[in-house]
Design a protein around this motif. Structure first.
Motif, PDB file in Angstrom:
ATOM      1  N   THR A 176      -0.299   2.091  13.263  1.00  0.00           N
ATOM      2  CA  THR A 176      -0.174   3.347  12.081  1.00  0.00           C
ATOM      3  C   THR A 176       0.637   4.340  12.675  1.00  0.00           C
ATOM      4  O   THR A 176       0.469   4.876  13.777  1.00  0.00           O
ATOM      5  N   THR A 223      -7.578  11.323   3.094  1.00  0.00           N
ATOM      6  CA  THR A 223      -6.365  11.029   2.483  1.00  0.00           C
ATOM      7  C   THR A 223      -6.486  10.041   1.220  1.00  0.00           C
ATOM      8  O   THR A 223      -7.751   9.610   1.111  1.00  0.00           O
ATOM      9  N   TYR A 224      -5.586   9.946   0.799  1.00  0.00           N
ATOM     10  CA  TYR A 224      -5.858   9.159  -0.708  1.00  0.00           C
ATOM     11  C   TYR A 224      -4.283   8.246  -0.837  1.00  0.00           C
ATOM     12  O   TYR A 224      -3.295   8.667  -0.276  1.00  0.00           O
ATOM     13  N   PRO A 225      -4.598   7.097  -1.251  1.00  0.00           N
ATOM     14  CA  PRO A 225      -3.557   6.035  -1.183  1.00  0.00           C
ATOM     15  C   PRO A 225      -2.475   6.493  -2.379  1.00  0.00           C
ATOM     16  O   PRO A 225      -2.851   6.732  -3.494  1.00  0.00           O
ATOM     17  N   LYS A 230      -2.460  11.598  -9.172  1.00  0.00           N
ATOM     18  CA  LYS A 230      -1.670  11.409  -7.877  1.00  0.00           C
ATOM     19  C   LYS A 230      -0.591  12.281  -7.992  1.00  0.00           C
ATOM     20  O   LYS A 230      -0.125  12.947  -7.037  1.00  0.00           O
ATOM     21  N   THR A 238       1.555   8.310  11.550  1.00  0.00           N
ATOM     22  CA  THR A 238       1.160   9.522  10.829  1.00  0.00           C
ATOM     23  C   THR A 238       2.067  10.787  11.093  1.00  0.00           C
ATOM     24  O   THR A 238       2.120  10.786  12.508  1.00  0.00           O
ATOM     25  N   ARG A 266     -11.472   5.422  -2.882  1.00  0.00           N
ATOM     26  CA  ARG A 266     -10.110   6.016  -2.872  1.00  0.00           C
ATOM     27  C   ARG A 266      -9.622   6.811  -1.816  1.00  0.00           C
ATOM     28  O   ARG A 266      -8.514   6.923  -1.448  1.00  0.00           O
ATOM     29  N   ASP A 284     -10.229   8.216   2.273  1.00  0.00           N
ATOM     30  CA  ASP A 284     -10.506   8.031   3.681  1.00  0.00           C
ATOM     31  C   ASP A 284     -11.172   9.519   4.229  1.00  0.00           C
ATOM     32  O   ASP A 284     -10.389  10.412   3.864  1.00  0.00           O
ATOM     33  N   SER A 320       0.433   9.174   6.274  1.00  0.00           N
ATOM     34  CA  SER A 320       0.292   7.878   7.011  1.00  0.00           C
ATOM     35  C   SER A 320       0.970   6.697   6.466  1.00  0.00           C
ATOM     36  O   SER A 320       0.830   6.434   5.268  1.00  0.00           O
ATOM     37  N   ARG A 338      -0.477   6.696   2.626  1.00  0.00           N
ATOM     38  CA  ARG A 338      -1.974   7.445   2.374  1.00  0.00           C
ATOM     39  C   ARG A 338      -1.515   9.003   2.722  1.00  0.00           C
ATOM     40  O   ARG A 338      -0.953   9.411   3.598  1.00  0.00           O
ATOM     41  N   LYS A 398     -14.623   5.200   4.935  1.00  0.00           N
ATOM     42  CA  LYS A 398     -13.451   4.765   3.883  1.00  0.00           C
ATOM     43  C   LYS A 398     -14.092   4.625   2.418  1.00  0.00           C
ATOM     44  O   LYS A 398     -15.137   3.639   2.450  1.00  0.00           O
TER      45      LYS A 398
END
Length: 191
Positions: free
Chosen positions: A168, A125-127, A2, A170, A104, A106, A158, A132, A101
């Protein structure tokens, strides 16, 4: 992982912004997304999009068509029009959209064909906490000499509004190969 991804995104924001010759093009895009599953993962889908509310005469994109939905992914095959309410001018549009999705990541891809151009955009994207974080691309291929081809890439952030699984917000900052910068905020309502 991360931390590395966050650093890459932050650096990609800082470096091109220093070399951009012009002020960024700020855009506010509103999107309404509808999916109506009918049976066995098949159904209908539609989008109503105002590509840039900040224009003096905003255009409207309206497309609808078939939906294929499985677990955490969907694919949409649609047709419609991009029209200007102020001038009454419209262009036919074919639009393909796909979202997957993973555990981990999207992934989203969009292809829009108009008589004068083809536009493809995508994001991954990644959380990170409640957000995200990822990368977004946009490629335009001019199909007529009056439309210039272009390519952009940049970070994307996002955030789903707490208490609403439908809204949402973004923001992305995409840096073009020609030195331009587009900063776009998306307001997406899905139902």
């Amino acid at each position: 992982m991360k931390t590395v991804l966050t650093l890459i995104i932050l650096l990609s924001l800082a470096c091109p912004a220093r070399s951009a010759p012009n002020d960024p093009d700020y855009q506010l895009r509103t999107l309404v997304h509808l999916q109506l599953p009918i049976t066995n993962g098949l159904g209908l889908a539609g989008w109503l999009v105002v590509p840039n509310l900040l224009e003096t005469q905003p255009k409207i994109l309206a497309v609808g068509g078939w939906l294929i939905k499985k677990e955490q992914s969907w694919h949409e095959f649609m047709a419609g029009a991009l029209f200007s309410p102020a001038t009454g001018v419209s262009q036919p549009v074919l639009n393909l959209r796909s979202y997957v999705k993973g555990q981990r990541l999207d992934f989203y891809a969009d292809l829009m064909l108009r008589p004068d151009r083809a536009i493809t955009s995508s994001f991954v994207t990644y959380p990170v906490s409640k957000f995200r974080l990822g990368l977004e691309t946009e490629l335009t291929a001019g199909l007529k000499s009056s439309v210039k081809s272009d390519a952009r890439l940049g970070p994307r952030l996002s955030f789903k509004i707490p208490g609403s699984n439908r809204l949402t917000i973004t923001t992305s900052a995409m840096f073009g190969v020609k030195g331009d910068t587009v900063v776009r905020t998306y307001l997406l309502y899905s139902f």
